[in-house]
Enzyme design. Structure first.
Site, PDB file in Angstrom:
ATOM      1  N   HIS A 117     -52.930 -74.375  -4.319  1.00 36.57           N
ATOM      2  CA  HIS A 117     -53.667 -75.457  -3.649  1.00 36.57           C
ATOM      3  C   HIS A 117     -52.826 -76.741  -3.573  1.00 36.57           C
ATOM      4  CE1 HIS A 117     -57.626 -73.344  -3.669  1.00 36.57           C
ATOM      5  NE2 HIS A 117     -57.122 -72.780  -4.736  1.00 36.57           N
TER       6      HIS A 117
ATOM      7  N   ASN B  76     -64.224 -72.532  -3.011  1.00 39.97           N
ATOM      8  CA  ASN B  76     -63.405 -72.121  -1.864  1.00 39.97           C
ATOM      9  C   ASN B  76     -64.279 -71.960  -0.629  1.00 39.97           C
ATOM     10  OD1 ASN B  76     -60.912 -72.001  -3.154  1.00 39.97           O
ATOM     11  ND2 ASN B  76     -61.012 -69.808  -3.559  1.00 39.97           N
TER      12      ASN B  76
END
Ligand code: HDE
Length: 724
Positions: free
Chosen positions: A106, A179
C-alpha cells in the site's frame, strides 16, 4: 476572460487540476488549520505557526533570519566552501533525511479528510461512542491505495485498493483498515510475507512493478487454492476502478459489536459509494497509466476542491453465533463473504470527504493505521488474518515513523484527552508532567491518570481451549465454492472481462507449467472460465482439475456482486470531454453544459490549442486540455463538436482519430454534431455508429437525451469484438 457556462458551474476558477496556480486555497479550507492536520501543535513566540507561503523573513530551523539563500559561504569568490556555513549544512542535512521508508504494501496512496455521521443511534448493538447519536459528526481521515506498486507507481494498476478509515472518536481512535474487495488471498497471516514477495517485483531484476502479471505471483497463487476466490475478484473489473469515489470498501474480517452489557454480535462492515460503482476497461487502464499516472488522486482532489464531496454509506451485516454455526463457511475465514442476499447490508451512517490534505507528507504519508486501534464497543474475532495484522501494523509504524511517539503527529493524534505514563523516546513532543510516572502510586491528586473499569475498553470474555498446534481449521477447507458463486453472479460482459484478465496475466508468465496449473485450478471454479483462459493461452488441451481439498458446492448466485448489474443510473460526478475547435457552435456547447450541470456532471473542453479558442458568438473559451494531452480514456463520455472545416483538418490527425476510435472501442457514449462527420468518418466506418451515439443538435432536448443515455455509463450492447 469569458468562460463557458459549465466552467462557471464549478467553485474553482477556470484551471486545469482544479486550482489556479498562485491563488489562495479555496474557501472550503479552514485557514487556521493549514499545515496542522487539524490539531494544535507548537506555536512560535508570537503565536504564529510554521507555515509556508507567508511573506515574512526566511529563517533557519533555529529561527535565525537568513541573509543569503543563493550562495554558500566560501573563501574567495572562486574558493572552497567553509565548514562554518551553518545554514548550508542544516539545509542539506535536512534535505538528505526527507524520505522515510515507504510502506511495504500500500505504498502508493492518497488521503483526504471529512466526517462520519450515523443515521440513528446503535446503542442497542454497541456502546461505541461514534454510533450513539444520530447526526453527531466524528472527524475522519481516509487513505486509499494500491497494494503492490511502489510509491511512485501509476494509479491504474490491476490491483486491490486499500480503503483505510481513521475515526477520531471521543473515546479514542478507531481504524477500519479495509480494502475495496471483501475477501483476501490467504487465510493465515503467516503467509503474508510470501504473498507480498510473490506479488511485488521479482527480487533479482526489480521488475515488473505494480503488477501481478509475472511468474512469481502466479506460481505462488496456483500453489495456494485458498487464493482462488480473491483471484476472481482481482481479475474482475473491481481491480481497475474508475475512481476512488466509485468503489466499495469492506472491513473484510468479521468483527464484533459489543453493547453496554458486554453482549456481542458479529459484524461485517461495508462502504457503499453514493455515486455507484464504476470501473474502467483494461485497455483504458493501460492508456490512462500513460496519459495521467495520477488519475485517481487527481480525480479525488479535483472533486473535493470543486465542492463535489465524495460520499459513502457505512453499512453493516450483523449476525449472531447461531447464524455463524449454521453458515456454510467459517465466519473467521477472510477468504469468504456473507452474501448480501443472506444478510442484507443495513445502512447506518454516511462518510463525507470534504477536505483535501494540507500537506501530502504530513498527513497521507505519515498517517499510521493500526488494526489494533479499536474503541470500547468494537472488538476483534479470532480470524487468524486479523490477529496477525494486529501485530504487524504497530510494528510497521515504528519502522516507518521511527519512534513510538508517532501518535504525537497531528494526523495520528487522538482528538480526545490522552493520559498515560508512557514517556521519553525519540521525539517525545509532550512528556507527562509531574513526579509520578508509574502506577499504582500513592501521590493522591498528583498521582496521574487512573484506570476506569466502567468506561474503559474491555475485551469480550469467552472461554478459550485447545491444543497448541500449527493447524488450519477444517472449516476453512472449501476453497472454490464462493469463487464459483462470484463468477456465476457476474453479467456475461463481466465474465468476459475476467477471462480476458486471467488470459492477459498468464500470458506474461514464462513457464508453461505455471499457466497450466492455474487453469487446472480454475476448472474447479467454472468450466467455461477455464476453457476461455486455456483457449486464450493457446493450451493444446485442458489439464485435469486440481484435486480440491473439499469438493465445491453450488451456491445461489448473488446479484449484489455485479458492478454493471447494479449501476447508479446517474451520470453525476462523471466527466464529458468535448472536442471543440475555434468557432464551435455556442448553442451546442451551452445546451450540453447546462444538461450536464443539471445532472451534476462536468464538461471539460479539449481543443487543438489551450488558448485562442472562441465560440460562434465570439466568446473566448477557457480550454481545459490540449488534445494530445487528453485522450478520451480520461473521460466517461465524449462530445464531438468541431467546426466542419476543423473536422476535415483533424481527420488526418492521429490523436484526433484515436480520441474518437478509443471512445467507441471502450463502449462510451458519444455525442456528435453533424459538423464532426468528416472526423468521425476518418476514425470509424460510418455503419458502426450505434445506439451509444447521440446527435447533439444545439438544442436542449438533444443534449438532455445524450446525458440521459450517459446514465448507463457504457453502451455495453456494442459488439465486444470491436473493443480494443
Ligand atoms: Fe495490510 N498492511 N496486512 N491488509 N493493509 C499494511 O501497514 C498486513 C491485509 C491494508 O493506507 C502495512 O502501515 C498483514 C488485509 C491497508 O496506510 C502492514 C496482513 C487488508 C493498508 C500490513 C495484511 C489489509 C495496509 C504496510 C495479513 C484488508 C494501508 C504499511 C495478515 C482488510 C493502510 C502499514 C494505509 C497496510 C500488514 C492483510 C489492508 C505491513 C501482516 C486482509 C488498506 O503492516
Amino acid at each position: 476572460m469569458a468562460r463557458t457556462p459549465t466552467r462557471r458551474a464549478t467553485k474553482v476558477p477556470a484551471t486545469r487540476g482544479g486550482r489556479a496556480v498562485g491563488t489562495k486555497p479555496p474557501a472550503n479550507r479552514d485557514e487556521a488549520t493549514v499545515a496542522l492536520g487539524d490539531v494544535e501543535v507548537a506555536r512560535g513566540e508570537g503565536g504564529e505557526t510554521h507555515q509556508r507561503g507567508g511573506t515574512g523573513p526566511l529563517t533557519t530551523q533555529q529561527g535565525v533570519i537568513v541573509a543569503d539563500d543563493q550562495n554558500t559561504l566560501r573563501a574567495g569568490a572562486r574558493g572552497p566552501a567553509l565548514l562554518e556555513d551553518a545554514h548550508f549544512r542544516e539545509k542539506i542535512f535536512h534535505f538528505d533525511h526527507e524520505r522515510i521508508p515507504e510502506r511495504v504494501v500500500h505504498a502508493r496512496g492518497f488521503g483526504a479528510k471529512g466526517f462520519f455521521e450515523p443515521y440513528e443511534s446503535l446503542a442497542d448493538l454497541t456502546r461505541a461512542d461514534v454510533f450513539q447519536e444520530a447526526g453527531r459528526r466524528t472527524e475522519v481521515f481516509v487513505r486509499f491505495s494500491t497494494v503492490a506498486g511502489n510509491k511512485g507507481s501509476f494509479d491504474l494498476a490491476r490491483d486491490v485498493r486499500g480503503f483505510a478509515v481513521k475515526f477520531y472518536t471521543r473515546e479514542g481512535n478507531w481504524d477500519l483498515v479495509g480494502n475495496n474487495i471483501p475477501v483476501f488471498f490467504i487465510q493465515d497471516a503467516l503467509k503474508f510475507p510470501d504473498l507480498v514477495h510473490a506479488a511485488k517485483q521479482e527480487p533479482d531484476r526489480g521488475f515488473p512493478q505494480a503488477q501481478t502479471a509475472h511468474d512469481n505471483f502466479w506460481d505462488f497463487v496456483s500453489l495456494l487454492p485458498e487464493s482462488t476466490h480473491m483471484l476472481l475478484w482481482t481479475m474482475s473489473d473491481r481491480a481497475i476502478p474508475r475512481s476512488f469515489r466509485f468503489m466499495e470498501g469492506f472491513g473484510v474480517h468479521t468483527f464484533r459489536l459489543v453493547d453496554a452489557n458486554d453482549r456481542y454480535q458479529y459484524v461485517k462492515f461495508h462502504w457503499k459509494p453514493k455515486l455507484g460503482l464504476q470501473s474502467v476497461v483494461w485497455n483504458e487502464a493501460v492508456k490512462i497509466n500513460g496519459a495521467d499516472p495520477d488519475f485517481h488522486r487527481r480525480d479525488l482532489w479535483d472533486a473535493i476542491e470543486m465542492g463535489d464531496f465524495p460520499e459513502w454509506e457505512l453499512g453493516i451485516q450483523v449476525f449472531d453465533d447461531a447464524f455463524a454455526d449454521e453458515f456454510d463457511f467459517d465466519v473467521l475465514d477472510a477468504t469468504k463473504i456473507i452474501p448480501e442476499e443472506l444478510i442484507p447490508v443495513r445502512p447506518i451512517g454516511r462518510l463525507v470527504l470534504d477536505r483535501t490534505v494540507d500537506n501530502f507528507f504530513a498527513e497521507t504519508e505519515q498517517v499510521a493505521f493500526c488494526t489494533n486501534n479499536v474503541v470500547p464497543g468494537i472488538d476483534f474475532t479470532n480470524d487468524p488474518l486479523l490477529q496477525g495484522r494486529n501485530f504487524s501494523y504497530l510494528d510497521t509504524q515504528l519502522k516507518r515513523l521511527g519512534s513510538p511517539n508517532f501518535t504525537y503527529l497531528p494526523v495520528n493524534a487522538p482528538r480526545c484527552p490522552v493520559a498515560h505514563f508512557q514517556q521519553d523516546g525519540h521525539m517525545a513532543v509532550t512528556n507527562p508532567v509531574g513526579r509520578a510516572n508509574y502506577e499504582p502510586n500513592s501521590w493522591g491528586e498528583w498521582g496521574g491518570p487512573r484506570e476506569d473499569p466502567e468506561r474503559g475498553f474491555r475485551s469480550v470474555a469467552e472461554p478459550v481451549a485447545g491444543d497448541t498446534r500449527r493447524v488450519r481449521a477444517e472449516s476453512f477447507a472449501d476453497h472454490y465454492s464462493q469463487a464459483r458463486q462470484f463468477f456465476a453472479s457476474q453479467l456475461p460482459i463481466e465474465q468476459q472481462h475476467i477471462i480476458e484478465a486471467f488470459t492477459f496475466e498468464l500470458s506474461k508468465v514464462e513457464r508453461p507449467d505455471i499457466r497450466e496449473r492455474m487453469v487446472a485450478g480454475l476448472l474447479n471454479v467454472d468450466r467455461d472460465l477455464a476453457l476461455g483462459v486455456a483457449t486464450g493461452l493457446g493450451l493444446a488441451a485442458l489439464p485435469d482439475p486440481l484435486p480440491p481439498a473439499r469438493a465445491p458446492i453450488d451456491l445461489a448466485p448473488s446479484p449484489a456482486l455485479s458492478i454493471v448489474g447494479n449501476g447508479p443510473d446517474s451520470f453525476a460526478g462523471r466527466r464529458v470531454g468535448a472536442l471543440i475547435t475555434d468557432g464551435v457552435d455556442a448553442k451546442a456547447l451551452k445546451s450540453l453544459g447546462q444538461a450536464l450541470k443539471r445532472e451534476g456532471a462536468q464538461l471539460l473542453l479539449v481543443a487543438p490549442t489551450v488558448g485562442g479558442i472562441t465560440d460562434s458568438d465570439g466568446t473566448e473559451l477557457v480550454v481545459d486540455e490540449k488534445l494530445d494531452g487528453a485522450p478520451s480514456v480520461l473521460f466517461d463520455a465524449i462530445a464531438l463538436l468541431p467546426t466542419e472545416d476543423a473536422a476535415k483538418q483533424l481527420s488526418s490527425s492521429p490523436v484526433a482519430i484515436q480520441f474518437v476510435a478509443d471512445a467507441h472501442a471502450h463502449a462510451k457514449f458519444v455525442g456528435w454534431s453533424a459538423s464532426a462527420l468528416p472526423l468521425i468518418g476518418a476514425a470509424l466506418p460510418e455503419d458502426v455508429r450505434d445506439g451509444g451515439w447521440l446527435e447533439l443538435k444545439g438544442s436542449r432536448p438533444s443534449a438532455t437525451a445524450f446525458v440521459e443515455a450517459c446514465r448507463s455509463l457504457r453502451y455495453w450492447e456494442r459488439d465486444p469484438n470491436q473493443l480494443a
